[in-house]
Design a protein around this motif. Structure first.
Motif, short mmCIF file in Angstrom:
data_model
loop_
_atom_site.label_atom_id
_atom_site.label_comp_id
_atom_site.label_asym_id
_atom_site.label_seq_id
_atom_site.Cartn_x
_atom_site.Cartn_y
_atom_site.Cartn_z
N LEU A 98 0.80 -1.22 0.00
CA LEU A 98 0.00 0.00 0.00
C LEU A 98 0.84 1.27 0.00
N LEU A 99 1.96 1.25 0.73
CA LEU A 99 2.79 2.45 0.87
C LEU A 99 4.09 2.36 0.08
N LYS A 100 4.29 1.23 -0.61
CA LYS A 100 5.49 1.02 -1.43
C LYS A 100 6.77 1.08 -0.59
N GLU A 101 6.68 0.67 0.68
CA GLU A 101 7.87 0.61 1.50
C GLU A 101 8.67 -0.65 1.17
N LYS A 102 9.97 -0.53 1.28
CA LYS A 102 10.84 -1.65 0.89
C LYS A 102 10.82 -2.73 1.97
N LEU A 103 10.65 -3.98 1.53
CA LEU A 103 10.72 -5.14 2.42
C LEU A 103 11.77 -6.08 1.85
N ASN A 104 12.97 -6.10 2.46
CA ASN A 104 14.06 -6.89 1.90
C ASN A 104 13.87 -8.38 2.22
N ILE A 105 14.83 -9.19 1.78
CA ILE A 105 14.73 -10.63 1.93
C ILE A 105 14.74 -11.04 3.41
N LEU A 106 15.49 -10.32 4.24
CA LEU A 106 15.52 -10.63 5.66
C LEU A 106 14.18 -10.29 6.32
N GLY A 107 13.55 -9.22 5.85
CA GLY A 107 12.23 -8.87 6.36
C GLY A 107 11.19 -9.91 6.00
N LYS A 108 11.28 -10.42 4.77
CA LYS A 108 10.34 -11.47 4.35
C LYS A 108 10.57 -12.74 5.16
N LEU A 109 11.83 -13.07 5.41
CA LEU A 109 12.14 -14.23 6.24
C LEU A 109 11.60 -14.03 7.66
N GLY A 110 11.73 -12.80 8.17
CA GLY A 110 11.20 -12.49 9.50
C GLY A 110 9.69 -12.65 9.57
N CYS A 111 8.99 -12.22 8.50
CA CYS A 111 7.53 -12.41 8.45
C CYS A 111 7.16 -13.88 8.49
N LEU A 112 7.90 -14.69 7.73
CA LEU A 112 7.64 -16.13 7.70
C LEU A 112 7.88 -16.76 9.07
N LEU A 113 8.99 -16.38 9.72
CA LEU A 113 9.30 -16.93 11.04
C LEU A 113 8.27 -16.50 12.08
N SER A 114 7.82 -15.26 12.02
CA SER A 114 6.82 -14.78 12.98
C SER A 114 5.52 -15.55 12.85
N CYS A 115 5.09 -15.77 11.62
CA CYS A 115 3.85 -16.52 11.40
C CYS A 115 4.00 -17.98 11.83
N ALA A 116 5.15 -18.59 11.50
CA ALA A 116 5.38 -19.99 11.88
C ALA A 116 5.44 -20.13 13.39
N GLY A 117 6.14 -19.22 14.06
CA GLY A 117 6.20 -19.27 15.52
C GLY A 117 4.84 -19.07 16.16
N SER A 118 4.01 -18.21 15.57
CA SER A 118 2.67 -17.98 16.11
C SER A 118 1.81 -19.24 16.01
N VAL A 119 1.94 -19.96 14.91
CA VAL A 119 1.20 -21.22 14.76
C VAL A 119 1.61 -22.22 15.84
N VAL A 120 2.92 -22.31 16.11
CA VAL A 120 3.41 -23.21 17.16
C VAL A 120 2.86 -22.79 18.52
N LEU A 121 2.80 -21.48 18.78
CA LEU A 121 2.25 -20.99 20.05
C LEU A 121 0.79 -21.39 20.21
N ILE A 122 0.03 -21.25 19.14
CA ILE A 122 -1.40 -21.59 19.20
C ILE A 122 -1.59 -23.08 19.48
N ILE A 123 -0.78 -23.90 18.84
CA ILE A 123 -0.92 -25.35 19.00
C ILE A 123 -0.63 -25.79 20.43
N HIS A 124 0.38 -25.19 21.07
CA HIS A 124 0.84 -25.66 22.37
C HIS A 124 0.36 -24.80 23.54
N SER A 125 -0.48 -23.81 23.29
CA SER A 125 -0.93 -22.93 24.37
C SER A 125 -1.95 -23.63 25.27
N PRO A 126 -2.13 -23.11 26.50
CA PRO A 126 -3.17 -23.69 27.39
C PRO A 126 -4.53 -23.61 26.73
#
Length: 314
Positions: A98-126
């Motif tokens: 939307l804002l044409k801000e730059k998202l480099n390869i490390l940022g994309k990897l960070g997005c992927l890791l954040s989403c993957a970690g969130s899924v693991v949290l949901i699976i193992h949460s109380p």
């Protein structure tokens, strides 16, 4: 709520507050770690009150905060607080389109890791709440272990605010982060407690008056802690890079909030070893993702350019 930030940044509104990667007030840091947006000079003379985009973003942010509050009343804190980090990858992705801000390869990897970690949290949460009524909340609040923990936190805060911060705050990022994160020991449990107490306020029974008093007391604690956090977050953003501050703040804030919630609500009592390790791994993965998105967002790194340079070398 991340979409709301993009709408506000696209509008011609005033120097509003954009929610940085944050995870707190009203239960998470979302309101707390906000910083003024830098608007072009010509935009400041326009009437933002007639801007539909600005209003859409403001309303969306309000709805997001209400949802944040409701989440803390219905879901264990150990799940809601770390998942607040999902605003960072989704906000970065939306901003890149939307804002044409730059998202480099490390940022994309960070997005992927954040989403993957969130899924693991949901699976193992109380899977269930440990405190569901006002009576249980009052019992937990008067628990000697929790009272002792609060006394230690208060003494540490007094030491940091009146002795350490004036001398070392502008040169050591951990001083301001420690103050704001320790205050999370009050903001998140207070938010959850307000939601539990509010359920009994409008009931016609003897406990409604006690529920009202408890709710007002928790509101006062929440308000005071938010004001102090605003003050020291602004101080930190004046002295340090907001990206580094946001990344470290997330890790320290979330860790201390989980510790306070574990002591108060005993949400970890029914969590097995496998689920505990799963949540630890999920939280670590999310934290690494946040660091990659925040700290390395200005890092110029492109796989295409790297491949071209390798071809030229060959």
């Amino acid at each position: 709520m991340v979409g709301a930030q993009c709408l506000l940044r696209r509008s011609d509104g005033p120097p509003a507050f954009a929610v940085t990667p944050a995870w707190g007030a009203l239960g998470g840091q979302d309101l707390l770690t906000s910083r003024p947006l830098q608007w072009p000079h010509q935009c400041r003379s326009t009437s933002y009150l007639t801007d539909i985009v600005w209003w859409a973003g403001t309303i969306a942010m309000a709805v997001g905060q209400i949802g944040n509050f409701l989440a803390y009343t219905a879901v264990p804190t150990v799940l809601v607080t770390p998942l607040g980090a999902l605003g960072v990858p989704f906000g970065s992705i939306l901003a890149s389109y939307l804002l044409k801000e730059k998202l480099n390869i490390l940022g994309k990897l960070g997005c992927l890791l954040s989403c993957a970690g969130s899924v693991v949290l949901i699976i193992h949460s109380p899977k269930s709440e440990s405190v569901t009524t006002q009576a249980e909340l009052e019992e937990k609040l008067t628990n000697p272990v929790f009272v002792g923990y609060l006394c230690i936190v208060l003494l540490t805060l007094l030491l940091l605010i009146f002795w350490i911060a004036p001398a070392h705050g502008p040169t050591n990022i951990m001083v301001y982060i420690s103050i704001c994160s320790l205050l999370g020991s009050f903001t998140v449990p207070s938010t959850k407690g307000i939601g539990l107490a509010a359920q009994d306020i409008f009931h016609n029974n003897p406990s409604s008056q006690r529920a009202l008093c408890l709710c007002l007391a928790l509101l006062a604690v929440l308000g005071c802690s938010i004001i102090v956090q605003f003050r020291y977050i602004n101080k930190a953003l004046e002295c340090f890079d907001s990206s580094v501050f946001g990344a470290i703040y997330y890790v320290v804030f979330t860790t201390l909030v989980l510790l306070a919630s574990a002591i108060l609500f005993r949400e970890w009592s029914n969590v097995g070893l496998v689920d505990f390790l799963g949540m630890a791994c999920g939280f670590t993965t999310v934290s690494v993702g946040i660091v990659l998105i925040q700290v390395f967002k200005e890092f110029n790194f492109n796989l295409g350019e790297m491949n071209k340079s390798n071809m030229k070398t060959d």
